[in-house]
Design an enzyme around this catalytic site. Structure first.
Site, PDB file in Angstrom:
ATOM      1  N   ARG A 103       0.813  -1.212   0.000  1.00 24.75           N
ATOM      2  CA  ARG A 103       0.000   0.000   0.000  1.00 24.75           C
ATOM      3  C   ARG A 103       0.846   1.262   0.000  1.00 24.75           C
ATOM      4  O   ARG A 103       0.524   2.238  -0.687  1.00 24.75           O
ATOM      5  CB  ARG A 103      -0.959  -0.019   1.193  1.00 24.75           C
ATOM      6  CG  ARG A 103      -1.873   1.206   1.304  1.00 24.75           C
ATOM      7  CD  ARG A 103      -2.517   1.616   0.002  1.00 24.75           C
ATOM      8  NE  ARG A 103      -3.202   0.522  -0.687  1.00 24.75           N
ATOM      9  CZ  ARG A 103      -3.574   0.563  -1.955  1.00 24.75           C
ATOM     10  NH1 ARG A 103      -3.305   1.632  -2.690  1.00 24.75           N
ATOM     11  NH2 ARG A 103      -4.182  -0.468  -2.505  1.00 24.75           N
ATOM     12  N   LYS A 138       2.338  24.502  -1.877  1.00 29.61           N
ATOM     13  CA  LYS A 138       0.965  23.997  -1.758  1.00 29.61           C
ATOM     14  C   LYS A 138       0.988  22.475  -1.946  1.00 29.61           C
ATOM     15  O   LYS A 138       0.521  21.928  -2.945  1.00 29.61           O
ATOM     16  CB  LYS A 138       0.059  24.677  -2.786  1.00 29.61           C
ATOM     17  CG  LYS A 138      -0.067  26.185  -2.541  1.00 29.61           C
ATOM     18  CD  LYS A 138      -0.874  26.865  -3.619  1.00 29.61           C
ATOM     19  CE  LYS A 138      -0.943  28.364  -3.382  1.00 29.61           C
ATOM     20  NZ  LYS A 138      -1.694  29.076  -4.445  1.00 29.61           N
ATOM     21  N   LYS A 170       5.741  37.961   0.525  1.00 26.76           N
ATOM     22  CA  LYS A 170       4.461  37.927  -0.169  1.00 26.76           C
ATOM     23  C   LYS A 170       3.585  39.111   0.244  1.00 26.76           C
ATOM     24  O   LYS A 170       4.001  39.957   1.027  1.00 26.76           O
ATOM     25  CB  LYS A 170       3.775  36.588   0.095  1.00 26.76           C
ATOM     26  CG  LYS A 170       4.528  35.419  -0.557  1.00 26.76           C
ATOM     27  CD  LYS A 170       3.845  34.105  -0.352  1.00 26.76           C
ATOM     28  CE  LYS A 170       2.523  34.017  -1.100  1.00 26.76           C
ATOM     29  NZ  LYS A 170       2.705  34.025  -2.574  1.00 26.76           N
ATOM     30  N   GLU A 203       6.962  39.724  -3.771  1.00 24.77           N
ATOM     31  CA  GLU A 203       5.736  39.649  -4.561  1.00 24.77           C
ATOM     32  C   GLU A 203       5.211  41.045  -4.830  1.00 24.77           C
ATOM     33  O   GLU A 203       5.138  41.886  -3.919  1.00 24.77           O
ATOM     34  CB  GLU A 203       4.679  38.835  -3.815  1.00 24.77           C
ATOM     35  CG  GLU A 203       3.351  38.725  -4.553  1.00 24.77           C
ATOM     36  CD  GLU A 203       2.327  37.904  -3.784  1.00 24.77           C
ATOM     37  OE1 GLU A 203       1.229  38.436  -3.534  1.00 24.77           O
ATOM     38  OE2 GLU A 203       2.632  36.751  -3.431  1.00 24.77           O
ATOM     39  N   ASP A 225       2.106  38.915  -9.334  1.00 24.78           N
ATOM     40  CA  ASP A 225       0.974  38.129  -8.848  1.00 24.78           C
ATOM     41  C   ASP A 225      -0.331  38.546  -9.492  1.00 24.78           C
ATOM     42  O   ASP A 225      -0.717  39.724  -9.453  1.00 24.78           O
ATOM     43  CB  ASP A 225       0.865  38.273  -7.327  1.00 24.78           C
ATOM     44  CG  ASP A 225      -0.226  37.383  -6.755  1.00 24.78           C
ATOM     45  OD1 ASP A 225      -0.201  36.166  -7.044  1.00 24.78           O
ATOM     46  OD2 ASP A 225      -1.097  37.892  -6.034  1.00 24.78           O
TER      47      ASP A 225
END
Length: 286
Positions: A103, A138, A170, A203, A225
């Site tokens: 698995r 992410k 950011k 950013e 962005d």
């Protein structure tokens, strides 16, 4: 494929042992209950879809961690283009050990192959441009190592691995600091005090912020962005190769070619790791 400093023996062993502990607990009672201890068997990794194979090298490490007597015959390497019916490898040895590892091997390879497949697809859409495809943070908690490794196998480029190996200022950092200038200058002071050298990316959300970043300087990359293609082209002209430019924010397979055509150096896509479909496969006894 670029070097991956996070793929150390220690990191890989820690990941595998933690994942096995999650699955095994105090033992694989299903295998112990039904399979004789001395039984030796074979199984093959059967691909049940089309895409880019990833996780073969990791599977070798998993089998070795479960039982060093397991023998794996690799028939297809990481990065191979595969289709339904292909056999990636054959594993042979104690039957209980094969089933105990099954698995974890499948979970890793299905997910990694899905990420590699989607990465390769988007990479193909960048053909003829200067843009390089980047992943992001992410990722699935405790599975980042595998997902970023899969991006490399699919032909993409890793961005920073975590919060520790690059400074990325950011929008929230900029807003909390009071603006682009304040954020960059505070970062310079912090690094001097710390005695560290880390790459700095800032950013920007508007062309005015791009101009502010240029005026302050002392950075390594500018992120653009959620800008439109027209704004991206303006930013490319404004920066004029003084800093690498990274386009980010909601970029999809429908828009990535247009974004790349603006002349940016990098395109980061969170969907590489948070939205890729797994590639179906199974480990079949024979």
């Amino acid at each position: 494929m670029q070097a991956a400093p996070y793929l150390t023996p220690e990191a890989l062993t820690t990941f595998i042992r933690t994942a096995l502990a999650e699955d095994l607990g105090d033992g694989d009672h299903s295998s112990r209950a039904s399979i004789p201890a001395m039984a030796r068997k074979r199984a093959r990794l059967l691909v049940k879809g089309e895409g880019v194979l990833a996780g073969v090298e990791l599977a070798q490490l998993i089998f070795a961690e479960v039982d060093e007597t397991l023998q794996m015959e690799v028939r297809l390497q990481d990065g191979a283009r595969v289709q339904h019916g292909d056999v990636a490898f054959v594993v042979e040895g104690p039957a209980r050990s094969i089933l105990t590892a099954e698995r974890l091997v499948l979970n890793c390879m299905q997910r990694m192959s899905g990420v590699a497949t989607y990465t390769a697809h988007l990479q193909e859409l960048l053909a003829g441009t200067r843009a390089r495809l980047l992943d992001t943070r992410k990722t699935t908690p405790n599975f980042r190592l595998c997902e970023k490794w899969a991006v490399l196998i699919g032909g993409g480029t890793n961005h920073r691995y975590g919060l520790f190996d690059m400074i990325m200022l950011k929008d929230n950092h900029v807003d909390y600091a009071g603006g682009i200038r304040q954020a960059i200058e505070a970062t310079h002071a912090y690094l001097r005090e710390l005695g560290r050298q880390l790459p700095i990316e800032v950013e920007t959300r508007t062309l005015a912020e791009v101009q502010q970043a240029l005026e302050v300087g002392g950075i390594d990359r500018i992120m653009l962005d959620n800008m439109s293609p027209a704004q991206l082209r303006e930013a490319v002209a404004l920066v004029a190769d003084r800093y690498p430019l990274e386009a980010s924010g909601g970029i999809t397979e429908q828009t990535i070619a247009e974004v790349a055509a603006t002349g940016v150096d990098y395109i980061s896509v969170g969907a590489l790791t948070h939205s890729a479909d797994s590639l179906d496969m199974s480990l079949k006894a024979f």
